[in-house]
Motif scaffolding. Structure first.
Motif, PDB file in Angstrom:
ATOM      1  N   THR A 118      10.699   5.499 -14.516  1.00 36.36           N
ATOM      2  CA  THR A 118       9.738   4.402 -14.486  1.00 36.36           C
ATOM      3  C   THR A 118      10.190   3.313 -13.522  1.00 36.36           C
ATOM      4  N   GLY A 119       9.250   2.832 -12.695  1.00 34.66           N
ATOM      5  CA  GLY A 119       9.598   1.759 -11.774  1.00 34.66           C
ATOM      6  C   GLY A 119       8.482   1.461 -10.805  1.00 34.66           C
ATOM      7  N   GLY A 120       8.356   0.182 -10.414  1.00 37.91           N
ATOM      8  CA  GLY A 120       7.384  -0.210  -9.409  1.00 37.91           C
ATOM      9  C   GLY A 120       5.949   0.003  -9.808  1.00 37.91           C
ATOM     10  N   GLY A 121       5.671  -0.047 -11.092  1.00 35.67           N
ATOM     11  CA  GLY A 121       4.304   0.154 -11.571  1.00 35.67           C
ATOM     12  C   GLY A 121       3.949   1.598 -11.836  1.00 35.67           C
ATOM     13  N   GLN A 122       4.848   2.533 -11.483  1.00 35.29           N
ATOM     14  CA  GLN A 122       4.577   3.963 -11.682  1.00 35.29           C
ATOM     15  C   GLN A 122       5.339   4.477 -12.894  1.00 35.29           C
ATOM     16  N   PRO A 123       4.675   5.218 -13.794  1.00 34.45           N
ATOM     17  CA  PRO A 123       5.360   5.764 -14.970  1.00 34.45           C
ATOM     18  C   PRO A 123       6.317   6.908 -14.609  1.00 34.45           C
ATOM     19  N   TYR A 124       7.142   7.264 -15.553  1.00 34.46           N
ATOM     20  CA  TYR A 124       8.140   8.323 -15.408  1.00 34.46           C
ATOM     21  C   TYR A 124       7.493   9.707 -15.399  1.00 34.46           C
ATOM     22  N   ASP A 125       8.269  10.668 -14.890  1.00 35.72           N
ATOM     23  CA  ASP A 125       7.861  12.076 -14.966  1.00 35.72           C
ATOM     24  C   ASP A 125       8.238  12.657 -16.321  1.00 35.72           C
ATOM     25  N   THR A 126       7.545  13.716 -16.704  1.00 33.99           N
ATOM     26  CA  THR A 126       7.938  14.501 -17.867  1.00 33.99           C
ATOM     27  C   THR A 126       8.116  15.949 -17.434  1.00 33.99           C
TER      28      THR A 126
ATOM     29  N   LEU B  11      11.236  13.485 -22.670  1.00 32.61           N
ATOM     30  CA  LEU B  11      10.270  12.546 -23.234  1.00 32.61           C
ATOM     31  C   LEU B  11      10.142  11.263 -22.437  1.00 32.61           C
ATOM     32  N   ASN B  12      11.211  10.886 -21.747  1.00 30.98           N
ATOM     33  CA  ASN B  12      11.214   9.619 -21.002  1.00 30.98           C
ATOM     34  C   ASN B  12      12.303   9.694 -19.940  1.00 30.98           C
ATOM     35  N   VAL B  13      12.091   8.997 -18.844  1.00 31.42           N
ATOM     36  CA  VAL B  13      13.090   8.919 -17.788  1.00 31.42           C
ATOM     37  C   VAL B  13      13.145   7.472 -17.326  1.00 31.42           C
ATOM     38  N   GLU B  14      14.314   6.873 -17.389  1.00 32.37           N
ATOM     39  CA  GLU B  14      14.463   5.491 -16.950  1.00 32.37           C
ATOM     40  C   GLU B  14      15.840   5.281 -16.339  1.00 32.37           C
ATOM     41  N   GLU B  15      15.901   4.315 -15.449  1.00 32.94           N
ATOM     42  CA  GLU B  15      17.181   3.986 -14.814  1.00 32.94           C
ATOM     43  C   GLU B  15      17.806   2.820 -15.554  1.00 32.94           C
ATOM     44  N   VAL B  16      19.001   3.046 -16.084  1.00 32.79           N
ATOM     45  CA  VAL B  16      19.717   2.026 -16.839  1.00 32.79           C
ATOM     46  C   VAL B  16      21.118   1.894 -16.251  1.00 32.79           C
ATOM     47  N   GLU B  17      21.430   0.689 -15.778  1.00 29.57           N
ATOM     48  CA  GLU B  17      22.753   0.404 -15.222  1.00 29.57           C
ATOM     49  C   GLU B  17      23.142   1.431 -14.157  1.00 29.57           C
ATOM     50  N   GLY B  18      22.197   1.752 -13.294  1.00 26.14           N
ATOM     51  CA  GLY B  18      22.471   2.614 -12.168  1.00 26.14           C
ATOM     52  C   GLY B  18      22.461   4.103 -12.460  1.00 26.14           C
ATOM     53  N   GLU B  19      22.215   4.511 -13.703  1.00 28.08           N
ATOM     54  CA  GLU B  19      22.159   5.928 -14.029  1.00 28.08           C
ATOM     55  C   GLU B  19      20.768   6.288 -14.539  1.00 28.08           C
ATOM     56  N   ILE B  20      20.299   7.467 -14.159  1.00 21.20           N
ATOM     57  CA  ILE B  20      18.968   7.912 -14.583  1.00 21.20           C
ATOM     58  C   ILE B  20      19.111   8.704 -15.872  1.00 21.20           C
ATOM     59  N   ARG B  21      18.580   8.143 -16.935  1.00 10.54           N
ATOM     60  CA  ARG B  21      18.689   8.743 -18.258  1.00 10.54           C
ATOM     61  C   ARG B  21      17.437   9.552 -18.576  1.00 10.54           C
ATOM     62  N   HIS B  22      17.647  10.809 -18.945  1.00 13.82           N
ATOM     63  CA  HIS B  22      16.560  11.698 -19.351  1.00 13.82           C
ATOM     64  C   HIS B  22      16.579  11.789 -20.876  1.00 13.82           C
ATOM     65  N   THR B  23      15.636  11.115 -21.538  1.00 11.28           N
ATOM     66  CA  THR B  23      15.572  11.152 -22.997  1.00 11.28           C
ATOM     67  C   THR B  23      14.980  12.493 -23.428  1.00 11.28           C
ATOM     68  N   MET B  24      15.715  13.188 -24.304  1.00 11.31           N
ATOM     69  CA  MET B  24      15.351  14.563 -24.670  1.00 11.31           C
ATOM     70  C   MET B  24      14.728  14.639 -26.058  1.00 11.31           C
ATOM     71  N   GLU B  25      13.838  15.623 -26.235  1.00  9.58           N
ATOM     72  CA  GLU B  25      13.225  15.841 -27.548  1.00  9.58           C
ATOM     73  C   GLU B  25      14.271  16.299 -28.555  1.00  9.58           C
ATOM     74  N   GLU B  26      15.270  17.046 -28.083  1.00  8.84           N
ATOM     75  CA  GLU B  26      16.385  17.467 -28.926  1.00  8.84           C
ATOM     76  C   GLU B  26      17.629  17.576 -28.058  1.00  8.84           C
ATOM     77  N   VAL B  27      18.780  17.627 -28.712  1.00 11.00           N
ATOM     78  CA  VAL B  27      20.046  17.666 -27.976  1.00 11.00           C
ATOM     79  C   VAL B  27      20.144  18.991 -27.212  1.00 11.00           C
ATOM     80  N   LEU B  28      20.536  18.910 -25.936  1.00 18.49           N
ATOM     81  CA  LEU B  28      20.720  20.114 -25.129  1.00 18.49           C
ATOM     82  C   LEU B  28      21.950  20.882 -25.574  1.00 18.49           C
ATOM     83  N   ASP B  29      21.889  22.195 -25.417  1.00 20.56           N
ATOM     84  CA  ASP B  29      23.087  22.996 -25.678  1.00 20.56           C
ATOM     85  C   ASP B  29      24.203  22.523 -24.757  1.00 20.56           C
ATOM     86  N   SER B  30      25.415  22.624 -25.234  1.00 17.57           N
ATOM     87  CA  SER B  30      26.568  22.136 -24.471  1.00 17.57           C
ATOM     88  C   SER B  30      26.806  23.018 -23.249  1.00 17.57           C
ATOM     89  N   THR B  31      26.138  22.674 -22.171  1.00 17.61           N
ATOM     90  CA  THR B  31      26.298  23.393 -20.908  1.00 17.61           C
ATOM     91  C   THR B  31      26.186  22.408 -19.775  1.00 17.61           C
TER      92      THR B  31
END
Length: 401
Positions: free
Chosen positions: A43-51, A60-80
């Protein structure tokens, strides 16, 4: 660097591979991952995030926080460490169309009338820009829309360039930039040069078409609502469905709906006027009936499902008819008790004493003058009981006159 991000390198990227560099939870306990690189736009500049998905798990959501792009997940990813990302292309391309359309429409308003855009919002169904003017005529809206669609049909190139602050003098920017490093310009040659971090198609033709839907005043600005590309078709389908349904209800052809609605409104206005006159007549007869039932100069009555406006009109009719009476009316409606108390011109007793006596009993509020008070509260007692308390509050009347 910003320009190395996949969504900037190739906004048409639908599938990509990357690796997880961080897996954590935010302050709301939502799981998120940070990737080495990503094609998901935050999300940024008036444009919503991709899914889309990462390894089949919904993003579910993508946002830049403190210089890192966080991908909010519906469930925890397998450890890979390795992930395959799939961007929801329909959503991404829709955002590309709308955002490019905004650049084009904004440039059209500047080109034709010098109206600058001060803000932009890309909503789920409608897009809007705020113009820094106090009014826009229909002719100006039509002209801007026409020019925007001419530019779209011309299929002009949409370029993106990364420049330094020292290079900005080479471009006629639409507005001053808020950043001084890693500057990204979106350029439609001979039309628009603008700093922007959004995703766009490679040519204006991919916007398809642009349609202005409506405007509204927003403080000292004008908000213009519009849609582009596939959203124009969606709006056309929606309006056609509404038109067909309205046509059926009115038993009128679609091209005659406006005339039928106008006729219906005229008829409704006449009926409302007639109904109002009938109510006034009924209240007049009701007032005369209540006067015949007065006891010791007090006219009292309780009702169900009467508005306070009707109580007011009835009490005014009564005191206008007879100067030496007091009128006490109560109504219970929609889970509330409401009352009015009024006195005739020759009565000196203050109606404020009535309100003061009964408001605590119904946890109510009210106000008025010595001649007329009204109020309402909770139905802690019945309408008849409240009416009786109003009568008892006047136990010294008429000796106090």
């Amino acid at each position: 660097m910003l320009k190395n991000r996949l969504y900037y390198e190739n906004p048409y990227c639908k599938t990509f591979s990357s690796s997880i560099v961080k897996s954590s939870q935010d302050t709301d306990s939502n799981s998120y991952v940070v990737l080495e690189n990503t094609a998901f736009y935050p999300t940024g500049g008036g444009q919503p995030y991709d899914t889309g998905t990462l390894n089949g798990v919904r993003v579910l959501n993508v946002e830049e926080v403190e210089g890192e792009i966080r991908h909010t997940m519906e469930e925890v990813l397998d450890s890979t460490d390795e992930v395959v990302g799939v961007v929801d292309w329909e959503r991404r391309f829709d955002h590309m169309q709308q955002h490019a359309g905004q650049h084009i429409l904004t440039a059209a308003f500047v080109e034709l009338f010098g109206f600058p855009t001060v803000s932009f919002h890309l909503g789920k169904e409608i897009v809007s820009i705020d113009l820094a003017v106090e009014g826009v005529s229909l002719e100006q809206l039509d002209a801007a829309e026409k020019l925007a669609n001419v530019i779209i049909v011309e299929n002009r190139l949409i370029e993106t360039k990364w420049v330094t602050e020292n290079e900005l003098d080479n471009y006629s920017l639409r507005k001053q930039l808020a950043v001084s490093d890693e500057i990204r310009l979106v350029i439609i040659p001979d039309l628009d040069y603008n700093g922007c971090g959004g995703t766009h198609p490679s040519s204006t033709g991919e916007v398809g078409v642009l349609k202005i839907l409506s405007t509204e005043k927003e403080k000292r600005k004008v908000r213009v609502h519009f849609v582009c590309g596939g959203r124009v078709v969606e709006q056309l389908h929606k309006k056609n469905r509404e038109l067909a349904a309205t046509s059926k209800l009115l038993s009128a052809p679609e091209d005659g709906v406006a005339a039928s609605v106008e006729k219906l409104l005229e008829s409704n206005h006449f009926l409302e006027k007639s109904l109002k006159e009938m109510r006034e007549t009924i209240l007049t007869f009701e007032a005369k009936d209540l006067l015949n039932k007065q006891e010791d100069g007090i006219v009292k009555a309780s009702f169900a499902n009467r508005t306070v406006q009707e109580l007011q009109k009835l009490s005014k009719l009564l005191v206008a008819e007879t100067a030496d009476i007091i009128v006490l009316l109560v109504a219970e409606s929609d889970g509330r008790l409401q009352f009015v108390a009024a006195r005739g011109a020759s009565v000196e007793t203050s109606m404020k004493q009535v309100a003061s006596a009964i408001l605590p009993a119904i946890n109510g509020k009210g106000g008025g003058s010595d001649a007329f008070v009204q109020g309402g509260g909770e139905p802690t007692i019945s309408a008849d009981e409240l009416l009786q308390e109003m009568v008892e509050s006047l136990e010294h009347w008429p000796s106090s006159m």
